[in-house]
Design an enzyme around this catalytic site. Structure first.
Site, PDB file in Angstrom:
ATOM      1  N   ASP A  65      -2.025  25.583  71.312  1.00 22.03           N
ATOM      2  CA  ASP A  65      -3.072  25.771  72.308  1.00 22.03           C
ATOM      3  C   ASP A  65      -2.468  25.631  73.707  1.00 22.03           C
ATOM      4  OD1 ASP A  65      -4.406  22.860  70.745  1.00 22.03           O
ATOM      5  OD2 ASP A  65      -2.778  22.931  72.200  1.00 22.03           O
ATOM      6  N   ASP A 112       2.548  10.801  77.394  1.00 22.66           N
ATOM      7  CA  ASP A 112       3.314   9.966  76.474  1.00 22.66           C
ATOM      8  C   ASP A 112       4.827  10.209  76.539  1.00 22.66           C
ATOM      9  OD1 ASP A 112       2.876  12.435  75.274  1.00 22.66           O
ATOM     10  OD2 ASP A 112       2.033  11.643  73.424  1.00 22.66           O
ATOM     11  N   ASP A 140      -2.996  24.222  77.429  1.00 13.41           N
ATOM     12  CA  ASP A 140      -3.762  23.311  78.279  1.00 13.41           C
ATOM     13  C   ASP A 140      -3.353  23.511  79.733  1.00 13.41           C
ATOM     14  OD1 ASP A 140      -4.861  22.279  75.982  1.00 13.41           O
ATOM     15  OD2 ASP A 140      -3.455  20.601  75.859  1.00 13.41           O
TER      16      ASP A 140
HETATM   17  P1  ATP Z   1       0.605  19.613  69.583  1.00 14.23           P
HETATM   18  O1  ATP Z   1       1.472  20.782  69.850  1.00 14.23           O
HETATM   19  O2  ATP Z   1       0.814  19.067  68.232  1.00 14.23           O
HETATM   20  O3  ATP Z   1      -0.830  19.833  69.976  1.00 14.23           O
HETATM   21  P2  ATP Z   1       0.666  18.127  72.003  1.00 14.23           P
HETATM   22  O4  ATP Z   1       1.792  17.396  72.684  1.00 14.23           O
HETATM   23  O5  ATP Z   1       0.133  19.325  72.694  1.00 14.23           O
HETATM   24  O6  ATP Z   1       1.160  18.472  70.547  1.00 14.23           O
HETATM   25  P3  ATP Z   1      -2.006  17.090  72.156  1.00 14.23           P
HETATM   26  O7  ATP Z   1      -2.639  16.042  71.308  1.00 14.23           O
HETATM   27  O8  ATP Z   1      -2.528  18.469  72.137  1.00 14.23           O
HETATM   28  O9  ATP Z   1      -0.464  17.082  71.723  1.00 14.23           O
HETATM   29  O10 ATP Z   1      -1.982  16.503  73.608  1.00 14.23           O
HETATM   30  C1  ATP Z   1      -1.766  17.302  74.775  1.00 14.23           C
HETATM   31  C2  ATP Z   1      -0.995  16.513  75.825  1.00 14.23           C
HETATM   32  O11 ATP Z   1      -1.748  15.368  76.240  1.00 14.23           O
HETATM   33  C3  ATP Z   1       0.336  15.951  75.346  1.00 14.23           C
HETATM   34  O12 ATP Z   1       1.363  16.908  75.446  1.00 14.23           O
HETATM   35  C4  ATP Z   1       0.538  14.774  76.268  1.00 14.23           C
HETATM   36  O13 ATP Z   1       1.016  15.200  77.527  1.00 14.23           O
HETATM   37  C5  ATP Z   1      -0.884  14.255  76.464  1.00 14.23           C
HETATM   38  N1  ATP Z   1      -1.240  13.200  75.485  1.00 14.23           N
HETATM   39  C6  ATP Z   1      -1.816  13.384  74.267  1.00 14.23           C
HETATM   40  N2  ATP Z   1      -2.002  12.208  73.650  1.00 14.23           N
HETATM   41  C7  ATP Z   1      -1.539  11.258  74.463  1.00 14.23           C
HETATM   42  C8  ATP Z   1      -1.459   9.843  74.392  1.00 14.23           C
HETATM   43  N3  ATP Z   1      -1.886   9.177  73.325  1.00 14.23           N
HETATM   44  N4  ATP Z   1      -0.939   9.177  75.454  1.00 14.23           N
HETATM   45  C9  ATP Z   1      -0.530   9.847  76.561  1.00 14.23           C
HETATM   46  N5  ATP Z   1      -0.551  11.181  76.678  1.00 14.23           N
HETATM   47  C10 ATP Z   1      -1.063  11.891  75.659  1.00 14.23           C
HETATM   48 MG    MG Z   2      -1.637  20.444  72.032  1.00 15.97          MG
END
Ligand code: ATP
Ligand code: MG
Length: 448
Positions: A59, A137, A61
Site C-alpha cells: 500500500d 519504528d 501511504d
Molecule cells: P508492510 O509493508 O508490511 O505494510 P509497513 O512498514 O508499511 O510494512 P505498516 O504497518 O503499514 O508497516 O506501517 C506503516 C508505517 O508506519 C511504517 O513503515 C512505520 O513508519 C510506521 N509504523 C507502523 N507501526 C509502527 C510502530 N509500532 N511504531 C512506530 N512506527 C510505526
Molecule cells: Mg504498509
C-alpha cells in the site's frame, strides 16, 4: 530521551531507483494535488522502502503538513478515520491512500488512542517532518519520497540501512520496545518478509523484553499474527519468533508443545502447515486464519483432549472443553475473533469423525460445510503421523468417486473402524487415557 536533531540527507533522483512508473496512480494524484494546494507531501514508510528494494509495495501511504481537515477539503473521495490521530483516507475504487499529517511524539501505530490519564489528548499531536521521522519504528521505514523533485529525504540513516538490508530501531532500542512492545514482533516480521537482519543493538533487548508482549492489546496482536503468518513468509517468521524468544510470549501453547516434542511430530506438523500457507500465498490462493490457528494450536488441543478423556469425560464433552480451554488460554495474548475460532473448533471436532466409515456418517461428514477444511487438516496431520495416511487416502478417494459408487462401497459398513491409539498425535506424547495425565518432561531445547 531527547533525540539529537536529525540531519537531513537528500538523495537525488540519479542516486536512487525510485521511478514514478512504480507508484500507484492514485498515490501520485494525492501527492500532486497536495503540492498544488501549497502543502508538503511525501510518499512514506513501507512503500518507499519496498520501492528502493525493487519490491511492489502493498500500500502507498502519504505524509503531509496539511491537517486532516485540509486534506478533506481537497478531495471529494475522502473520509477521516481514527480518534486521537485522525487520518485521511482518500478512496479510489478498491484502493485507499492513507494520508497522515506529520506527527510528533510516540505512536504505537494503532492510531486510535484517544485518552491519556483520562483526558482527551488532541493538542500537540501534529509536528514537523523531522518529528514525524523519528517517531517511526525502523530507519528503513522512515524515508520520504517527494514527487516535486524526485528526491528521497532521509533523517535517520534509513537509505544506507535499506542498502545494507538492516533493520535498525530509531533511537534507544530498549525504550522504543518499552513504548510499544509490538515493535519486537514487527522487527521479526519485517526481517522475515524483507530478508533483512536485525542490527545487533536492536536485536539484543528482544529476548529480555519479550514478556512485555503480555501488555500489548490482544486485538492488535491478532492483527500482527495475520501479517506474520498469512503474508507468505510464515516459516521464516516462525523461526525468528523462536530464535528471539518471542514465541513463548506470543503463542505460549505452541512453545509448550514444542518443548515437550521429543518425537519432533509437533514441529514437523507446524512447519508443514506454515510452508503450505506460504506456498498458497505464493500461488495467490486464499489462506484462512481459522486453518492457521487450528494448526498452530492443534497440539495443545490434542493434549487437553487426551487429559479430559483420561479423566473419564465423554468424547463430545471433552472435545468441547478442550477447544474452549485452548481458545481461552490463547485469548489472553491473541484475541481470535469468534468468526475464526468457531470454524477452528469445527475443524478440530470433525477430526474424530474421520475414522467412522458407516455409510450414513460418511455422507453426513462429506456434506458438512466445514468438510473441506477438516479434510485438508486431516492431510496435514497425516503428513506428520504415518498411521493417518490410509485414512486421508480413503477420504480423498471418497470425494473423488460418484456418490452411488461410494454408497455401493459402503454397503454393509455398520461398525466404526478400529480406533487408532491416540498417543501418536502431536501434542499427546506421553499421554494416553490409560496412563492418566503423567507427562514425560524433556528439558527445553535451546533456541538455535
Ligand atoms: P508492510 O509493508 O508490511 O505494510 P509497513 O512498514 O508499511 O510494512 P505498516 O504497518 O503499514 O508497516 O506501517 C506503516 C508505517 O508506519 C511504517 O513503515 C512505520 O513508519 C510506521 N509504523 C507502523 N507501526 C509502527 C510502530 N509500532 N511504531 C512506530 N512506527 C510505526
Ligand atoms: Mg504498509
Amino acid at each position: 530521551m531527547p533525540p539529537s536533531p536529525p540531519i537531513l540527507r537528500v538523495i537525488e533522483r540519479e542516486q536512487h531507483p525510485i521511478s514514478r512508473k512504480n507508484i500507484s496512480k492514485s498515490a501520485l494524484r494525492v501527492l500532486y494535488r497536495l503540492n498544488e494546494a501549497g502543502f508538503d507531501a511525501y510518499l512514506v514508510g513501507g512503500a518507499v522502502r519496498d520501492l528502493l528494494l525493487g519490491r511492489q509495495p502493498k500500500d502507498f501511504d502519504v505524509a503531509t503538513n496539511a491537517t486532516p481537515e485540509e486534506v478533506r477539503q481537497l478531495f471529494r473521495n475522502c473520509r477521516l478515520i481514527g480518534r486521537r490521530f485522525r487520518l485521511a483516507h482518500v478512496v479510489f475504487g478498491p484502493e485507499i491512500i492513507e494520508v497522515a499529517t506529520f506527527r510528533a511524539g510516540d505512536d504505537d501505530g494503532s492510531g486510535d488512542r484517544e485518552m491519556e490519564n483520562g483526558r482527551l489528548v488532541r493538542d500537540n499531536v501534529y509536528g514537523t517532518i523531522e518529528e514525524d521521522a523519528v517517531r517511526r519504528d525502523f530507519t528503513a521505514n522512515a524515508l520520504y519520497y517527494a514527487v516535486s523533485d524526485f528526491t528521497v529525504r532521509d533523517y535517520v540513516g534509513g537509505f544506507d540501512d535499506v542498502g545494507a538490508r538492516v533493520l535498525r530501531l530509531i533511537g534507544d532500542p530498549e525504550s522504543r520496545y518499552r513504548e510499544d512492545p509490538v515493535r519486537m514482533l514487527r522487527a521479526v516480521r519485517l526481517a522475515a518478509k524483507l530478508d533483512f537482519t536485525i542490527e545487533a543493538a536492536s536485536a539484543e533487548p528482544i529476548a529480555r523484553l519479550a514478556p512485555l508482549l503480555a501488555e500489548a492489546s490482544n486485538a492488535r496482536l491478532f492483527d500482527e499474527s495475520l501479517k506474520l503468518f498469512l503474508a507468505g513468509h510464515a516459516e521464516r517468521g516462525f523461526e525468528l519468533l523462536e530464535r528471539y524468544g518471542l514465541l513463548e510470549h506470543f503463542l505460549p501453547d505452541v512453545a509448550t508443545a514444542l518443548a515437550l516434542d521429543a518425537s519432533g511430530l509437533c514441529r514437523q506438523m507446524l512447519v508443514t502447515a506454515l510452508r503450505d500457507c506460504d506456498a498458497r500465498v505464493a500461488e495467490e490462493k486464499s489462506v484462512t486464519p481459522s486453518f492457521l490457528f487450528a494448526a498452530l494450536l492443534w497440539p495443545a488441543y490434542a493434549h487437553d483432549l487426551q487429559v479430559l478423556l483420561s479423566q473419564g469425560h465423554d468424547l463430545a464433552v471433552a472435545e468441547q472443553r478442550a477447544a474452549d480451554r485452548v481458545t481461552l488460554r490463547q485469548g489472553s495474548r491473541i484475541a481470535i475473533p469468534r468468526r475464526f475460532s468457531t470454524p477452528m473448533h469445527e475443524i478440530w471436532w470433525l477430526q474424530s469423525r474421520f475414522p467412522q466409515r458407516q455409510r450414513k456418517r460418511v455422507f453426513r461428514l462429506l456434506a458438512h460445510p466445514r468438510f473441506r477444511a477438516a479434510f485438508d487438516f486431516l492431510e496435514l496431520r497425516a503428513s506428520a503421523v504415518p498411521e493417518l495416511r490410509e485414512e486421508a487416502q480413503w477420504w480423498a478417494q471418497a470425494q473423488s468417486v460418484p456418490s452411488d459408487t461410494l454408497a455401493a462401497q459402503l454397503v454393509g459398513k455398520t461398525a466404526p473402524a478400529r480406533a487408532r491409539p491416540a498417543s501418536q498425535e502431536p501434542g499427546t506424547e506421553g499421554e494416553s487415557p490409560s496412563r492418566g495425565t503423567r507427562r514425560r518432561r524433556r528439558p527445553r531445547k535451546a533456541a538455535e
